[in-house]
Design a protein around this motif. Sequence first.
Motif, PDB file in Angstrom:
ATOM      1  N   VAL A   2      49.436  11.330  88.661  1.00 28.15           N
ATOM      2  CA  VAL A   2      49.506  12.511  87.794  1.00 28.15           C
ATOM      3  C   VAL A   2      49.815  12.030  86.369  1.00 28.15           C
ATOM      4  CG1 VAL A   2      50.300  14.056  89.636  1.00 28.15           C
ATOM      5  CG2 VAL A   2      51.982  12.898  88.186  1.00 28.15           C
ATOM      6  N   SER A   3      49.832  12.963  85.423  1.00 27.94           N
ATOM      7  CA  SER A   3      50.146  12.596  84.037  1.00 27.94           C
ATOM      8  C   SER A   3      51.658  12.432  83.857  1.00 27.94           C
ATOM      9  CB  SER A   3      49.639  13.687  83.096  1.00 27.94           C
ATOM     10  OG  SER A   3      50.318  14.898  83.368  1.00 27.94           O
ATOM     11  N   GLN A  37      53.242  13.772  81.541  1.00 27.35           N
ATOM     12  CA  GLN A  37      53.713  15.121  81.204  1.00 27.35           C
ATOM     13  C   GLN A  37      54.129  15.893  82.454  1.00 27.35           C
ATOM     14  OE1 GLN A  37      50.918  13.669  79.982  1.00 27.35           O
ATOM     15  NE2 GLN A  37      50.232  14.644  78.094  1.00 27.35           N
ATOM     16  N   SER A  38      53.389  15.668  83.540  1.00 27.30           N
ATOM     17  CA  SER A  38      53.711  16.361  84.797  1.00 27.30           C
ATOM     18  C   SER A  38      55.088  15.935  85.297  1.00 27.30           C
ATOM     19  CB  SER A  38      52.664  16.047  85.871  1.00 27.30           C
ATOM     20  OG  SER A  38      51.408  16.500  85.479  1.00 27.30           O
ATOM     21  N   ASN A  56      57.537  14.652  83.597  1.00 20.32           N
ATOM     22  CA  ASN A  56      58.554  15.178  82.678  1.00 20.32           C
ATOM     23  C   ASN A  56      58.807  16.663  82.928  1.00 20.32           C
ATOM     24  OD1 ASN A  56      60.286  14.810  80.266  1.00 20.32           O
ATOM     25  ND2 ASN A  56      58.880  16.317  79.409  1.00 20.32           N
ATOM     26  N   ALA A  57      57.737  17.434  83.129  1.00 19.30           N
ATOM     27  CA  ALA A  57      57.894  18.876  83.343  1.00 19.30           C
ATOM     28  C   ALA A  57      58.643  19.164  84.646  1.00 19.30           C
ATOM     29  CB  ALA A  57      56.520  19.553  83.359  1.00 19.30           C
ATOM     30  N   LYS A  73      60.813  22.536  84.161  1.00 17.80           N
ATOM     31  CA  LYS A  73      59.861  23.472  83.546  1.00 17.80           C
ATOM     32  C   LYS A  73      58.728  23.822  84.512  1.00 17.80           C
ATOM     33  CE  LYS A  73      60.497  22.576  78.639  1.00 17.80           C
ATOM     34  NZ  LYS A  73      61.371  21.425  78.481  1.00 17.80           N
ATOM     35  N   TYR A  74      58.530  22.961  85.497  1.00 11.86           N
ATOM     36  CA  TYR A  74      57.426  23.178  86.437  1.00 11.86           C
ATOM     37  C   TYR A  74      57.854  22.752  87.827  1.00 11.86           C
ATOM     38  CZ  TYR A  74      52.900  22.602  88.713  1.00 11.86           C
ATOM     39  OH  TYR A  74      51.858  22.694  89.591  1.00 11.86           O
ATOM     40  N   SER A 111      53.539  21.855  93.466  1.00  8.64           N
ATOM     41  CA  SER A 111      52.999  22.470  94.681  1.00  8.64           C
ATOM     42  C   SER A 111      53.539  21.715  95.891  1.00  8.64           C
ATOM     43  CB  SER A 111      51.475  22.403  94.666  1.00  8.64           C
ATOM     44  OG  SER A 111      51.071  21.035  94.785  1.00  8.64           O
ATOM     45  N   LEU A 165      51.995  18.189  96.285  1.00  9.19           N
ATOM     46  CA  LEU A 165      52.553  17.210  95.337  1.00  9.19           C
ATOM     47  C   LEU A 165      53.999  16.878  95.708  1.00  9.19           C
ATOM     48  CD1 LEU A 165      52.377  15.421  92.859  1.00  9.19           C
ATOM     49  CD2 LEU A 165      52.792  17.433  91.418  1.00  9.19           C
ATOM     50  N   GLU A 193      47.714  19.038  88.667  1.00  8.84           N
ATOM     51  CA  GLU A 193      47.970  20.481  88.761  1.00  8.84           C
ATOM     52  C   GLU A 193      48.762  21.027  87.571  1.00  8.84           C
ATOM     53  OE1 GLU A 193      50.022  20.265  92.579  1.00  8.84           O
ATOM     54  OE2 GLU A 193      51.895  20.784  91.566  1.00  8.84           O
ATOM     55  N   PHE A 194      49.618  20.228  86.973  1.00  7.47           N
ATOM     56  CA  PHE A 194      50.391  20.703  85.820  1.00  7.47           C
ATOM     57  C   PHE A 194      49.476  20.874  84.601  1.00  7.47           C
ATOM     58  CE2 PHE A 194      52.998  19.572  82.016  1.00  7.47           C
ATOM     59  CZ  PHE A 194      53.720  20.750  81.968  1.00  7.47           C
ATOM     60  N   LEU A 195      48.593  19.891  84.384  1.00  6.19           N
ATOM     61  CA  LEU A 195      47.647  20.023  83.266  1.00  6.19           C
ATOM     62  C   LEU A 195      46.726  21.217  83.488  1.00  6.19           C
ATOM     63  CD1 LEU A 195      46.632  16.320  82.472  1.00  6.19           C
ATOM     64  CD2 LEU A 195      48.344  17.747  81.350  1.00  6.19           C
ATOM     65  N   MET A 244      56.568  24.736  77.221  1.00  7.53           N
ATOM     66  CA  MET A 244      56.515  23.777  78.328  1.00  7.53           C
ATOM     67  C   MET A 244      56.806  22.348  77.872  1.00  7.53           C
ATOM     68  SD  MET A 244      55.843  25.699  80.915  1.00  7.53           S
ATOM     69  CE  MET A 244      55.061  24.889  82.305  1.00  7.53           C
ATOM     70  N   GLY A 245      56.992  22.162  76.580  1.00  9.22           N
ATOM     71  CA  GLY A 245      57.337  20.838  76.070  1.00  9.22           C
ATOM     72  C   GLY A 245      56.161  19.931  75.823  1.00  9.22           C
ATOM     73  N   THR A 246      54.961  20.372  76.172  1.00  6.39           N
ATOM     74  CA  THR A 246      53.763  19.566  75.914  1.00  6.39           C
ATOM     75  C   THR A 246      52.582  20.484  75.655  1.00  6.39           C
ATOM     76  OG1 THR A 246      52.230  17.926  76.839  1.00  6.39           O
ATOM     77  CG2 THR A 246      53.316  19.373  78.400  1.00  6.39           C
ATOM     78  N   GLY A 270      49.525  19.806  76.411  1.00 10.88           N
ATOM     79  CA  GLY A 270      48.425  19.555  77.325  1.00 10.88           C
ATOM     80  C   GLY A 270      47.432  18.604  76.698  1.00 10.88           C
ATOM     81  N   GLU A 271      46.255  18.559  77.277  1.00  9.71           N
ATOM     82  CA  GLU A 271      45.272  17.583  76.812  1.00  9.71           C
ATOM     83  C   GLU A 271      43.985  18.234  76.344  1.00  9.71           C
ATOM     84  OE1 GLU A 271      46.118  14.550  76.451  1.00  9.71           O
ATOM     85  OE2 GLU A 271      48.040  14.808  77.437  1.00  9.71           O
TER      86      GLU A 271
END
Lengths: 65, 141
Positions: A27-28, A30-31, A33-34, A39-40, A43, A46, B74-76, B134-136, B138-139
Amino acid sequence: MPVKNRLRVLRAEREWSQNDLAERLDVSRQSVNAIETGKYDPSLPLAFRIADVFGLTIEEIFLRN
Amino acid sequence: MIGDLKKKPEVRRYLLRIVVAMVIYLGSLYGAEVLIEDGGLSGWPAYLLTALPGVAFASVFWIFARLIIEERDEFLRLLYVRQVMVATGLTLTAAAVWGFFETYLPVPHIAAFWWPTLWFFGIGVGAIYNKITMGTAGECR
């Protein structure tokens, strides 16, 4: 219902950066970190992958708030 | 990391599709200017040529939908969907408000093709919204 997690602690114990964990999970960064910052919520698939990477059960990583 | 993400096949496909759509858009727009405006083309070929830039514009929405479907992170994917919702809400609200302005007030008419342009601007607003909440960002590009 927000879910707490021990991702940051578990990652620190293994001296993994967010990038390291992201690569292991495919995953990224950012994922990661979130999820770490709450923040997230991931699923279920995951969450299972995260549990597999740490060799723990989901309940040992994600906690009821 | 962004460099890595750019190498992802779904992102590469997204960028390639955007380039193709923009080439078709600009090419058909140029063709309409030359053949219809300057050359006096009329009848069904003129209608067909006039529709082309709009269809190319519409393809960008399909391209964005494909990015959401093909994205494996899934977050992106969530960030992309939030961007689309912000852009769509902003655009439809602005179109509705301006429509009533035009009906009841002495305001200038805005050509309809500006609304999808506003949608693209809304994608940028959505990225800012993601960054703040969300702190980012995205892309999305």
